[in-house]
Design an enzyme around this catalytic site. Structure first.
Site, PDB file in Angstrom:
ATOM      1  N   HIS A   9      -6.436  13.813   2.918  1.00  0.00           N
ATOM      2  CA  HIS A   9      -7.644  13.775   2.087  1.00  0.00           C
ATOM      3  C   HIS A   9      -8.191  15.158   1.758  1.00  0.00           C
ATOM      4  O   HIS A   9      -9.365  15.305   1.411  1.00  0.00           O
ATOM      5  CB  HIS A   9      -8.698  12.885   2.753  1.00  0.00           C
ATOM      6  CG  HIS A   9      -8.257  11.458   2.821  1.00  0.00           C
ATOM      7  ND1 HIS A   9      -8.183  10.656   1.712  1.00  0.00           N
ATOM      8  CD2 HIS A   9      -7.813  10.708   3.863  1.00  0.00           C
ATOM      9  CE1 HIS A   9      -7.731   9.461   2.061  1.00  0.00           C
ATOM     10  NE2 HIS A   9      -7.498   9.476   3.371  1.00  0.00           N
ATOM     11  N   HIS A  32      -6.554  -1.218   4.683  1.00  0.00           N
ATOM     12  CA  HIS A  32      -6.834  -0.742   6.056  1.00  0.00           C
ATOM     13  C   HIS A  32      -8.243  -1.138   6.503  1.00  0.00           C
ATOM     14  O   HIS A  32      -9.114  -0.299   6.749  1.00  0.00           O
ATOM     15  CB  HIS A  32      -6.612   0.762   6.208  1.00  0.00           C
ATOM     16  CG  HIS A  32      -6.971   1.603   5.027  1.00  0.00           C
ATOM     17  ND1 HIS A  32      -8.240   1.712   4.538  1.00  0.00           N
ATOM     18  CD2 HIS A  32      -6.192   2.392   4.229  1.00  0.00           C
ATOM     19  CE1 HIS A  32      -8.246   2.519   3.501  1.00  0.00           C
ATOM     20  NE2 HIS A  32      -7.016   2.947   3.286  1.00  0.00           N
ATOM     21  N   HIS A  55     -10.796   3.933  -4.861  1.00  0.00           N
ATOM     22  CA  HIS A  55     -10.621   4.787  -3.685  1.00  0.00           C
ATOM     23  C   HIS A  55     -11.831   5.687  -3.533  1.00  0.00           C
ATOM     24  O   HIS A  55     -12.329   6.258  -4.499  1.00  0.00           O
ATOM     25  CB  HIS A  55      -9.355   5.636  -3.817  1.00  0.00           C
ATOM     26  CG  HIS A  55      -8.915   6.258  -2.530  1.00  0.00           C
ATOM     27  ND1 HIS A  55      -9.605   7.302  -1.935  1.00  0.00           N
ATOM     28  CD2 HIS A  55      -7.859   5.984  -1.720  1.00  0.00           C
ATOM     29  CE1 HIS A  55      -8.990   7.650  -0.821  1.00  0.00           C
ATOM     30  NE2 HIS A  55      -7.930   6.853  -0.663  1.00  0.00           N
ATOM     31  N   HIS A  84       0.861  -1.189   0.000  1.00  0.00           N
ATOM     32  CA  HIS A  84       0.000   0.000   0.000  1.00  0.00           C
ATOM     33  C   HIS A  84       0.895   1.236   0.000  1.00  0.00           C
ATOM     34  O   HIS A  84       1.167   1.840   1.039  1.00  0.00           O
ATOM     35  CB  HIS A  84      -0.918  -0.001   1.216  1.00  0.00           C
ATOM     36  CG  HIS A  84      -1.965   1.061   1.175  1.00  0.00           C
ATOM     37  ND1 HIS A  84      -3.169   0.932   1.837  1.00  0.00           N
ATOM     38  CD2 HIS A  84      -2.030   2.268   0.561  1.00  0.00           C
ATOM     39  CE1 HIS A  84      -3.904   2.017   1.643  1.00  0.00           C
ATOM     40  NE2 HIS A  84      -3.215   2.844   0.867  1.00  0.00           N
TER      41      HIS A  84
END
Length: 835
Positions: A590, A542, A489, A404
């Protein structure tokens, strides 16, 4: 300034920092103590008033055991410094630098102008903390002795040195071929060598007679090298001829009278197990503490042979005609052999030599010279074309895989490699806003550029494209351009439509699908996302949820056979600081604003003590199969391995032994479970386990060597494709490679692109697209990503029935509440790192 002066300046900076910490009462770790002493010695040299001998003594009294962490007393054995004296540069070696209780702080702080702190700031710890058995990497050796080659006959023989200088003969040297001035019955020595431990020697002083025992050579009994007195396959009928010829050449020969011969042969040579462990490393049933964790492993089997260990060095075994075969071509011999390593892998915890050829592991077992040694493994011949890496008292693991990765900056590769990671899998294009949040390399131009720009880095690379598209044309184009997987995502919209489309394309092209699910629950709850999977294989990132995913119950996905779940390392393991750092991480990654209430609510919904605690236990049960980083995007690329072992330590601390380890006194099963989380399981998940992921014959030789005491924190060496890419290295101007400062440096193997692999889709290879990029790395296609499931996750395939309370966040697995307390102290932390 010369480069070496810059390195010494780094040493001085750390030494100065250590002095400041010492003055405020901080007990120093090994790195700090080393740097303080080394930099102070440099300053004393500059004064011009001390000799090398003076400074060797002075360096031993600067710091006492009260000034350092207890483990330093056992770990800091010597410090080597080179400095410029009035008459030039010389080596100063400080042996056992922490050998007093109180030290001399005036010497430790000389020239710093810092106040000398009171010794009361440094109370001694409990005496048990200084005990050797509590030191990192401690080896508990089984009591007893080891017989060397017990089934061989022994021949006692009288030997006298008739020369005027000492003669020293190594263990595996053909005794008949020894110095002409050694006088003994050479007919009895034909086809024999000394019966002593491998790599040791017997010294014959002038005029002195000794009785030694000889044993027959093994293997094909082909004698080569030495003085060429008895060259050829052993043939007893040739003895008289050989002895006559050597006497003509001036070699001394004294036949033994039957009356003077001992009545019976001697018993086999015996080595105490503790001495054996010092010389060759621990063997079967010896136990090793991993770093400063509470994890203990037992060596399950030793594939080397007692008395025939392959040891390199002056007068030792791996020499022409003894442990190294003569007259064999490069094709017949190993390129590199790693000797006497303790291997920790999902396949076992055992000791063996590892043979490497053309960048791949070709043998595991016993390496050496089949002309003179028995039981040499297939493809395990050591020849004149073979290099040697000695791994006595070291652990070898396979290089870690971080599955990742946000490729935000190329410096991540250097950091990851230095931690023992050799494969990075993910996406990105640099610090774009998209890459800061998601692992996507989204078009052919960027895919080509990322493959080419990472081509020279010593790291295996696999890129993931952007999978968020309810259509299929762009997804196919990304795979055909070289992506080895597609990433869904939530920041791009992980809707059921996008999920279905992405999985369909992944099925068609045999690449893995990876997902960061919808924290917002915008299109559906977790049940809707799972329904969109349609029982197809998918890697869920995750899976606890702090890194992102359906709030609060994304963790429930671990119960399903098509889910390949992983954790990212900020929540590994649950500590008293875990929750407090997460919110700011999330806001930055984010692209959220504290001024927007909905952004804050979104962020806060992802951070739950209950699910993080449950994640600890589910990792320990093998319900979560992998651990990765989420590099620079809520994760640390250099801490995948260390945080994996911290998680194992915490779980043993709080949960005790696993059922599979119960009563054994060791943690072999637990260790195999955890090492699989960053080696074989991510390799299986992403379709590359046929090439990487485990210490097995046929795998690419990406191997990591660890000192027992540093396991999990700091590798001593990293091999890429069988060549050293990174190592702990001292001053490049030093007379030897261990002169301070010792630093992790990239080595020659880091600069050969063919020592690393670009993992791409099969479609991009067969179409010729990858060839058009002009890559210098090896190129391999991923495969078998769509027909796997949780059942294939080695030691990590548990699928409990999961529930998550949507209000209290209580997590249960098979009816048991998954809860544990955070901890405030963990291993592999302040004992190993400066900052």
């Amino acid at each position: 300034m010369q480069p070496r002066e810059l390195h010494k300046l780094t040493l001085h900076q750390l030494g100065s920092l250590a002095q400041k910490r010492l003055c405020r009462g901080v007990k120093l770790n090994k790195l700090e103590a080393t740097s303080l002493i080394a930099s102070q010695i440099q300053e004393y040299v500059r004064d011009g008033n001390h000799s090398v001998a003076d400074l060797m003594s002075l360096g031993k009294d600067m710091l006492g055991k009260r000034h350092v962490q207890p483990n330093v007393v056992h770990l800091l054995h010597e410090i080597m410094i080179e400095a410029t004296f009035p008459d030039g540069t010389y080596l100063i070696t400080i042996h056992d630098p922490i050998c007093t209780t109180d030290g001399n702080l005036e010497h430790a702080l000389y020239g710093s102008f810092l106040p000398t702190p009171s010794q009361e700031l440094f109370p001694l710890e409990e005496e048990k903390l200084y005990a050797p058995e509590n030191s990192p990497g401690f080896v508990e050796v089984l009591e007893g002795e080891i017989e060397l080659l017990p089934n061989l006959p022994r021949t006692p023989i009288e030997v006298r040195n008739m020369g005027d200088r000492p003669i020293q003969v190594g263990s595996h040297y053909h005794f008949i071929e020894t110095n002409e001035k050694l006088c003994f019955d050479r007919s009895k020595a034909y086809g024999k060598r000394l019966d002593i431990p491998s790599g040791t020697a017997i010294r014959f002083e002038p005029g002195v007679m000794k009785i030694v025992n000889l044993i027959p050579i093994g293997g094909a009994k082909l004698i080569q090298g030495g003085n060429s007195l008895s060259k050829g396959v052993f043939d007893d009928s040739r003895t008289r001829e050989i002895v006559d010829n050597l006497m003509k050449q001036g070699f001394m020969h004294q036949p033994e009278s039957p009356l003077n011969m001992p009545l019976q042969s001697a018993r086999p040579f015996v080595v105490p197990r503790k001495l054996y462990a010092v010389m060759y490393g621990p063997t079967t049933n010896d136990k090793i503490r991993l770093g400063d964790t509470n994890l203990i492993v037992r060596v399950e089997k030793d594939f080397t042979e007692y008395g025939n260990e392959s040891v390199f060095g002056g007068g030792k075994v791996i020499r022409d005609g003894t442990g190294q075969s003569s007259s064999k071509s490069m094709d017949e011999c190993l390129d590199t052999v790693i000797t006497n390593a303790v291997i920790i892998d999902h396949t076992g915890i055992y000791k063996a030599d590892i043979g490497i050829k053309n960048g791949y592991i070709v043998g595991i077992g016993k390496a050496g010279n089949p002309d003179t040694m028995d039981n040499i493994g297939e493809n395990m011949v050591i020849g004149s074309s073979t290099d040697v890496i000695s791994a006595e008292n070291k652990i070898v693991t396979y290089g870690g895989m971080d599955s990742h990765v946000h490729f935000i900056c190329p410096q991540q590769i250097e950091e990851a490699l230095a931690s023992g990671i050799t494969t990075m899998y993910g996406g990105g294009t640099g610090p774009s806003t998209g890459t800061n949040a998601t692992t996507c390399t989204p078009n052919k131009d960027l895919i080509r550029s990322m493959l080419r720009s990472t081509d020279s880095y010593p790291m295996n690379i696999g890129l993931t494209g952007k999978g968020n598209d309810s259509g299929s044309s762009s997804l196919k184009e990304q795979i055909e351009a070289g992506c080895s997987g597609l990433k869904l995502h939530e920041d791009w919209g992980s809707t059921p439509a996008a999920i279905d489309s992405c999985l369909s394309v992944c099925d068609e092209y045999d690449v893995q699908c990876l997902i960061h699910t919808d924290t917002l629950n915008e299109s559906s709850f977790v049940e809707g996302t799972f329904k969109a999977f349609k029982n197809r294989t998918i890697h869920t990132y995750h899976v606890e949820g702090a890194g992102g995913g359906h709030a609060p119950d994304i963790i429930s996905l671990v119960q399903n056979p098509n889910i390949l779940p992983s954790s990212t390392n900020p929540t590994r393991p649950f500590t008293t600081n875990t929750l407090d750092e997460e919110l700011d991480m999330l806001m930055v990654c984010h692209h959220l604003s504290r001024n927007v209430p909905e952004d804050v609510a979104f962020a806060e919904s992802r951070i739950r003590a209950e699910t993080i605690a449950a994640e600890d236990i589910l990792q320990d049960l093998g319900a979560i199969s992998m651990i990765s980083s989420d590099s620079q995007a809520m994760g640390r690329c250099g801490e995948v391995i260390s945080r994996t072992w911290k998680t194992a330590h915490k779980n043993k601390l709080q949960r005790g032994a696993l059922p599979e380890d119960e009563g054994s006194g060791v943690d072999n099963f637990r260790v195999k479970r955890y090492v699989s989380k960053y080696t074989i399981n991510p390799a299986i998940t992403h379709g590359i386990s046929h090439i990487v992921g485990s210490v097995e014959i046929g795998k690419f030789a990406d191997l990591v060597l660890w000192d027992f005491a540093d396991f999990g924190a700091r590798p001593s060496m990293v091999l890429k494709g069988g060549m050293i890419a990174l190592a702990s290295m001292g001053d490049p101007n030093g007379s030897i490679p261990t002169v301070s400062p010792l630093m992790s440096w990239q080595m020659f193997g880091a600069h050969d692109p063919e020592r690393s692999i670009a993992f791409v889709s099969k479609a991009s290879i067969t179409s010729g697209v990858i060839e058009s990029y002009g890559l210098h790395k090896r190129v391999e296609a991923v495969k078998s990503t769509r027909n796997i499931g949780k059942k294939d996750m080695v030691y990590n395939s548990y699928m409990p029935k999961m529930t998550v309370d949507p209000e209290a966040y209580t997590v249960t697995a098979d009816g048991k509440v998954m809860e544990c307390e955070p901890v405030d102290k963990l291993p592999l932390s302040q004992s190993y790192f400066i900052f």
